[in-house]
Design a protein around this motif. Structure first.
Motif, PDB file in Angstrom:
ATOM      1  N   VAL A  15     -23.001  47.894   1.016  1.00 64.85           N
ATOM      2  CA  VAL A  15     -23.239  46.454   0.815  1.00 64.85           C
ATOM      3  C   VAL A  15     -23.923  45.846   2.042  1.00 64.85           C
ATOM      4  O   VAL A  15     -24.941  45.155   1.948  1.00 64.85           O
ATOM      5  CB  VAL A  15     -21.897  45.729   0.532  1.00 64.85           C
ATOM      6  CG1 VAL A  15     -22.070  44.226   0.540  1.00 64.85           C
ATOM      7  CG2 VAL A  15     -21.306  46.200  -0.794  1.00 64.85           C
ATOM      8  N   MET A  16     -23.366  46.119   3.239  1.00 65.48           N
ATOM      9  CA  MET A  16     -23.926  45.516   4.450  1.00 65.48           C
ATOM     10  C   MET A  16     -25.262  46.143   4.819  1.00 65.48           C
ATOM     11  O   MET A  16     -26.164  45.450   5.291  1.00 65.48           O
ATOM     12  CB  MET A  16     -22.942  45.652   5.617  1.00 65.48           C
ATOM     13  CG  MET A  16     -21.726  44.795   5.471  1.00 65.48           C
ATOM     14  SD  MET A  16     -22.087  43.113   4.931  1.00 65.48           S
ATOM     15  CE  MET A  16     -23.047  42.513   6.305  1.00 65.48           C
ATOM     16  N   ASP A  37     -26.711  58.062   5.079  1.00 62.81           N
ATOM     17  CA  ASP A  37     -25.505  57.751   4.304  1.00 62.81           C
ATOM     18  C   ASP A  37     -24.974  59.080   3.771  1.00 62.81           C
ATOM     19  O   ASP A  37     -25.769  59.950   3.388  1.00 62.81           O
ATOM     20  CB  ASP A  37     -25.809  56.781   3.156  1.00 62.81           C
ATOM     21  CG  ASP A  37     -24.533  56.138   2.628  1.00 62.81           C
ATOM     22  OD1 ASP A  37     -24.360  54.916   2.820  1.00 62.81           O
ATOM     23  OD2 ASP A  37     -23.684  56.860   2.026  1.00 62.81           O
ATOM     24  N   ARG A  42     -27.507  56.923  -2.184  1.00 59.70           N
ATOM     25  CA  ARG A  42     -27.601  55.665  -1.427  1.00 59.70           C
ATOM     26  C   ARG A  42     -28.633  55.757  -0.315  1.00 59.70           C
ATOM     27  O   ARG A  42     -29.403  54.827  -0.075  1.00 59.70           O
ATOM     28  CB  ARG A  42     -26.258  55.309  -0.812  1.00 59.70           C
ATOM     29  CG  ARG A  42     -25.305  54.767  -1.825  1.00 59.70           C
ATOM     30  CD  ARG A  42     -24.189  54.050  -1.133  1.00 59.70           C
ATOM     31  NE  ARG A  42     -23.259  53.553  -2.113  1.00 59.70           N
ATOM     32  CZ  ARG A  42     -22.425  52.563  -1.894  1.00 59.70           C
ATOM     33  NH1 ARG A  42     -22.425  51.952  -0.743  1.00 59.70           N
ATOM     34  NH2 ARG A  42     -21.609  52.163  -2.824  1.00 59.70           N
ATOM     35  N   HIS A  80     -16.186  54.023  12.594  1.00 57.98           N
ATOM     36  CA  HIS A  80     -16.978  53.348  13.645  1.00 57.98           C
ATOM     37  C   HIS A  80     -16.877  54.102  14.978  1.00 57.98           C
ATOM     38  O   HIS A  80     -17.879  54.361  15.635  1.00 57.98           O
ATOM     39  CB  HIS A  80     -16.483  51.909  13.863  1.00 57.98           C
ATOM     40  CG  HIS A  80     -16.844  50.971  12.742  1.00 57.98           C
ATOM     41  ND1 HIS A  80     -16.652  49.607  12.821  1.00 57.98           N
ATOM     42  CD2 HIS A  80     -17.377  51.180  11.512  1.00 57.98           C
ATOM     43  CE1 HIS A  80     -17.037  49.028  11.699  1.00 57.98           C
ATOM     44  NE2 HIS A  80     -17.478  49.975  10.881  1.00 57.98           N
ATOM     45  N   GLU A  97     -20.869  46.861  12.940  1.00 62.58           N
ATOM     46  CA  GLU A  97     -20.183  45.925  12.038  1.00 62.58           C
ATOM     47  C   GLU A  97     -18.765  45.633  12.537  1.00 62.58           C
ATOM     48  O   GLU A  97     -18.190  46.387  13.303  1.00 62.58           O
ATOM     49  CB  GLU A  97     -20.155  46.516  10.618  1.00 62.58           C
ATOM     50  CG  GLU A  97     -21.303  46.051   9.763  1.00 62.58           C
ATOM     51  CD  GLU A  97     -21.457  44.538   9.722  1.00 62.58           C
ATOM     52  OE1 GLU A  97     -20.482  43.821   9.958  1.00 62.58           O
ATOM     53  OE2 GLU A  97     -22.572  44.058   9.469  1.00 62.58           O
ATOM     54  N   LYS A  98     -18.220  44.534  12.070  1.00 62.31           N
ATOM     55  CA  LYS A  98     -16.832  44.218  12.381  1.00 62.31           C
ATOM     56  C   LYS A  98     -15.957  44.891  11.337  1.00 62.31           C
ATOM     57  O   LYS A  98     -16.474  45.226  10.267  1.00 62.31           O
ATOM     58  CB  LYS A  98     -16.557  42.710  12.423  1.00 62.31           C
ATOM     59  CG  LYS A  98     -17.121  41.872  11.289  1.00 62.31           C
ATOM     60  CD  LYS A  98     -16.808  42.106   9.872  1.00 62.31           C
ATOM     61  CE  LYS A  98     -15.474  42.246   9.302  1.00 62.31           C
ATOM     62  NZ  LYS A  98     -15.448  42.527   7.862  1.00 62.31           N
ATOM     63  N   TRP A 167     -11.951  52.321  -0.008  1.00 61.59           N
ATOM     64  CA  TRP A 167     -11.416  52.122   1.347  1.00 61.59           C
ATOM     65  C   TRP A 167     -10.914  50.694   1.549  1.00 61.59           C
ATOM     66  O   TRP A 167      -9.968  50.462   2.318  1.00 61.59           O
ATOM     67  CB  TRP A 167     -12.435  52.527   2.411  1.00 61.59           C
ATOM     68  CG  TRP A 167     -13.674  51.653   2.539  1.00 61.59           C
ATOM     69  CD1 TRP A 167     -14.871  51.835   1.907  1.00 61.59           C
ATOM     70  CD2 TRP A 167     -13.822  50.488   3.350  1.00 61.59           C
ATOM     71  NE1 TRP A 167     -15.761  50.846   2.265  1.00 61.59           N
ATOM     72  CE2 TRP A 167     -15.144  50.012   3.160  1.00 61.59           C
ATOM     73  CE3 TRP A 167     -12.994  49.788   4.217  1.00 61.59           C
ATOM     74  CZ2 TRP A 167     -15.640  48.877   3.809  1.00 61.59           C
ATOM     75  CZ3 TRP A 167     -13.480  48.652   4.867  1.00 61.59           C
ATOM     76  CH2 TRP A 167     -14.785  48.206   4.648  1.00 61.59           C
ATOM     77  N   GLU A 179     -10.437  43.033   7.057  1.00 63.58           N
ATOM     78  CA  GLU A 179     -11.774  42.789   6.515  1.00 63.58           C
ATOM     79  C   GLU A 179     -12.236  41.334   6.663  1.00 63.58           C
ATOM     80  O   GLU A 179     -13.403  41.089   6.959  1.00 63.58           O
ATOM     81  CB  GLU A 179     -11.793  43.231   5.036  1.00 63.58           C
ATOM     82  CG  GLU A 179     -13.126  43.185   4.354  1.00 63.58           C
ATOM     83  CD  GLU A 179     -14.203  44.038   5.017  1.00 63.58           C
ATOM     84  OE1 GLU A 179     -13.876  44.909   5.839  1.00 63.58           O
ATOM     85  OE2 GLU A 179     -15.389  43.783   4.723  1.00 63.58           O
TER      86      GLU A 179
HETATM   87  N1  NAD Z   1     -20.142  41.146   8.970  1.00 67.92           N
HETATM   88  C1  NAD Z   1     -19.815  40.900   7.723  1.00 67.92           C
HETATM   89  O1  NAD Z   1     -19.900  39.779   7.223  1.00 67.92           O
HETATM   90  C2  NAD Z   1     -19.299  42.038   6.866  1.00 67.92           C
HETATM   91  C3  NAD Z   1     -19.121  41.878   5.482  1.00 67.92           C
HETATM   92  C4  NAD Z   1     -18.675  42.974   4.739  1.00 67.92           C
HETATM   93  C5  NAD Z   1     -18.395  44.176   5.377  1.00 67.92           C
HETATM   94  N2  NAD Z   1     -18.545  44.278   6.729  1.00 67.92           N
HETATM   95  C6  NAD Z   1     -18.244  45.528   7.470  1.00 67.92           C
HETATM   96  O2  NAD Z   1     -19.351  46.413   7.327  1.00 67.92           O
HETATM   97  C7  NAD Z   1     -18.897  47.775   7.307  1.00 67.92           C
HETATM   98  C8  NAD Z   1     -19.399  48.436   6.012  1.00 67.92           C
HETATM   99  O3  NAD Z   1     -18.894  47.672   4.923  1.00 67.92           O
HETATM  100  P1  NAD Z   1     -19.604  47.711   3.478  1.00 67.92           P
HETATM  101  O4  NAD Z   1     -19.032  46.568   2.726  1.00 67.92           O
HETATM  102  O5  NAD Z   1     -21.092  47.831   3.634  1.00 67.92           O
HETATM  103  O6  NAD Z   1     -18.994  49.074   2.928  1.00 67.92           O
HETATM  104  P2  NAD Z   1     -19.562  50.008   1.753  1.00 67.92           P
HETATM  105  O7  NAD Z   1     -18.426  50.861   1.337  1.00 67.92           O
HETATM  106  O8  NAD Z   1     -20.292  49.192   0.741  1.00 67.92           O
HETATM  107  O9  NAD Z   1     -20.651  50.880   2.510  1.00 67.92           O
HETATM  108  C9  NAD Z   1     -20.332  51.850   3.478  1.00 67.92           C
HETATM  109  C10 NAD Z   1     -21.349  52.971   3.375  1.00 67.92           C
HETATM  110  O10 NAD Z   1     -21.096  53.902   4.432  1.00 67.92           O
HETATM  111  C11 NAD Z   1     -21.287  55.203   3.907  1.00 67.92           C
HETATM  112  N3  NAD Z   1     -20.638  56.154   4.802  1.00 67.92           N
HETATM  113  C12 NAD Z   1     -19.324  56.449   4.915  1.00 67.92           C
HETATM  114  N4  NAD Z   1     -19.142  57.345   5.898  1.00 67.92           N
HETATM  115  C13 NAD Z   1     -20.350  57.634   6.418  1.00 67.92           C
HETATM  116  C14 NAD Z   1     -20.835  58.498   7.461  1.00 67.92           C
HETATM  117  N5  NAD Z   1     -20.002  59.253   8.161  1.00 67.92           N
HETATM  118  N6  NAD Z   1     -22.179  58.522   7.701  1.00 67.92           N
HETATM  119  C15 NAD Z   1     -23.019  57.783   6.985  1.00 67.92           C
HETATM  120  N7  NAD Z   1     -22.625  56.944   5.976  1.00 67.92           N
HETATM  121  C16 NAD Z   1     -21.314  56.876   5.709  1.00 67.92           C
HETATM  122  C17 NAD Z   1     -20.737  55.138   2.492  1.00 67.92           C
HETATM  123  O11 NAD Z   1     -21.228  56.166   1.659  1.00 67.92           O
HETATM  124  C18 NAD Z   1     -21.230  53.752   2.054  1.00 67.92           C
HETATM  125  O12 NAD Z   1     -22.503  53.804   1.433  1.00 67.92           O
HETATM  126  C19 NAD Z   1     -17.372  47.707   7.445  1.00 67.92           C
HETATM  127  O13 NAD Z   1     -17.020  47.818   8.799  1.00 67.92           O
HETATM  128  C20 NAD Z   1     -17.048  46.305   6.943  1.00 67.92           C
HETATM  129  O14 NAD Z   1     -15.853  45.797   7.495  1.00 67.92           O
HETATM  130  C21 NAD Z   1     -19.016  43.246   7.471  1.00 67.92           C
END
Ligand code: NAD
Length: 318
Positions: A15-16, A37, A42, A80, A97-98, A167, A179
């Motif tokens: 998503v991010m 990824d 993806r 992270h 990311e946080k 997760w 989160e």
């Molecule tokens: N700053 C913000 O406003 C905000 C908003 C939402 C999420 N986040 C943070 O962003 C981060 C990601 O969240 P998200 O919502 O995008 O999650 P998500 O689950 O949508 O995406 C995470 C991606 O990471 C991939 N991944 C997992 N392990 C991996 C690895 N070892 N190497 C490469 N890719 C890997 C997964 O396949 C997935 O596509 C988290 O830390 C979340 O807390 C921040």
């Protein structure tokens, strides 16, 4: 693709990651040259969306690409730490990311590694780059003596319908405390400085793997001003987030991230009209300044560690 100033490698294309691709595509100074990824689909889709970047399922191969200036790390929180340490060992600038990590120890190690590497380290807290924050800072004068801050985070469904990744539902690294609360803890730091948890009660469902469904916590600012956290998930009410500042002369309320309301003595709260900003673009602007050696307005890992301490105490301090 014409050459831009800074070459980004992105690890995590969820998503991010997608949001970052869209921001980078609009930004004059950056281009994404490589994406990793663990999901091949993806990685491939994100690479196509970003204008033909190289893609990998193993981030180490991405890190082997010498010409990457900056890594954007957007994997789930428990990954992270290990990935960040490898990025920092290769002295790449890191936008993480946080929340910074999945424990205080991990967060502290990341800060230490970033300082040793001597690179730019920053975190993505969108509210920090929204026009709401300066408006709140200006309006703090109208609040009078600060009485209390109430942070309310209510969710009809957690994870939300648009966030159905396992997760986020798990106790190990998910839940709305890890989160969503980092944003409001960081907002509190930005407005008032240090913050510490006095006590916190977390409600969990029977399933030992499932994340929390409630939190009721009492925190304090350095001057003793109370801060309460009232978090609930799985209630009838639709999602509702309200960050409220109560003073002797005025009240400020930030609802659902961007809707600011203000009221003076004895008055009802009225909406404040604001021109909202493209937050990721602002963050990328600041990141570019820092990389080129200029002073920049960033949230560094140092603040990330402070936020992490509050999160861990919310989860662990009965
Ligand atoms: N700053 C913000 O406003 C905000 C908003 C939402 C999420 N986040 C943070 O962003 C981060 C990601 O969240 P998200 O919502 O995008 O999650 P998500 O689950 O949508 O995406 C995470 C991606 O990471 C991939 N991944 C997992 N392990 C991996 C690895 N070892 N190497 C490469 N890719 C890997 C997964 O396949 C997935 O596509 C988290 O830390 C979340 O807390 C921040």
């Amino acid at each position: 693709m014409s050459e831009k100033r800074y070459r980004v490698g992105m690890i995590g294309a969820g998503v991010m990651g997608e949001r970052m691709i869209d921001a980078v595509l609009k930004h004059p100074d950056y281009q994404i040259i490589a994406i990793s990824d663990v999901s091949e689909k993806r990685a491939q889709e994100a690479a196509a969306r970003s204008g033909n970047a190289a893609w990998y399922t193993n981030y180490q191969e991405l890190l082997d690409q010498e010409d990457v200036d900056l890594i954007y790390l957007a994997v789930p929180p428990k990954f992270h730490h290990s990935i960040a340490l490898e990025v920092l060992a290769r002295k790449k600038h890191l936008l993480c990311e946080k929340p910074l990590a999945n424990s205080l120890k991990e967060a502290e190690e990341m800060l230490e590694a970033a300082e040793e590497a001597g690179v730019v380290h920053a975190m993505h807290f969108p509210m920090y780059y929204q026009s709401v924050l300066p408006e709140m800072i200006t309006r703090l004068e109208t609040v009078g003596d600060l009485r209390r801050i109430d942070i309310l985070t209510h969710f009809h469904q957690w994870p939300r319908p648009w966030q159905q990744t396992p997760w986020l539902a798990g106790r190990e690294q998910g839940g709305f405390i890890r989160e969503v609360l980092p944003h409001f803890v960081h907002l509190t730091y930005s407005l008032f400085g240090d913050l510490q948890v006095v006590r916190s009660h977390v409600d969990y469902p029977d399933d030992p793997q499932a994340c929390e469904v409630g939190v009721a916590a009492y925190l304090e600012l350095a001057d003793g001003t109370p801060v309460t956290v009232n978090g609930l998930a799985g209630i009838a009410h639709q999602e509702h987030l309200d960050y409220r500042i109560y003073g002797t002369k005025g009240t400020l309320s930030l609802v659902n991230w961007t809707n600011l309301y203000a009221g003076l003595e004895g008055e009802a709260l009225e909406p404040v009209t604001l021109q909202l900003q493209e937050r990721l673009i602002q963050l990328l602007d600041e990141m570019a300044k820092a990389i080129s050696g200029e002073e920049a307005r960033l949230v560094t890992f140092e603040t990330g560690v402070k936020v992490q301490k509050v999160l861990e105490d919310l989860l662990g301090k009965e």
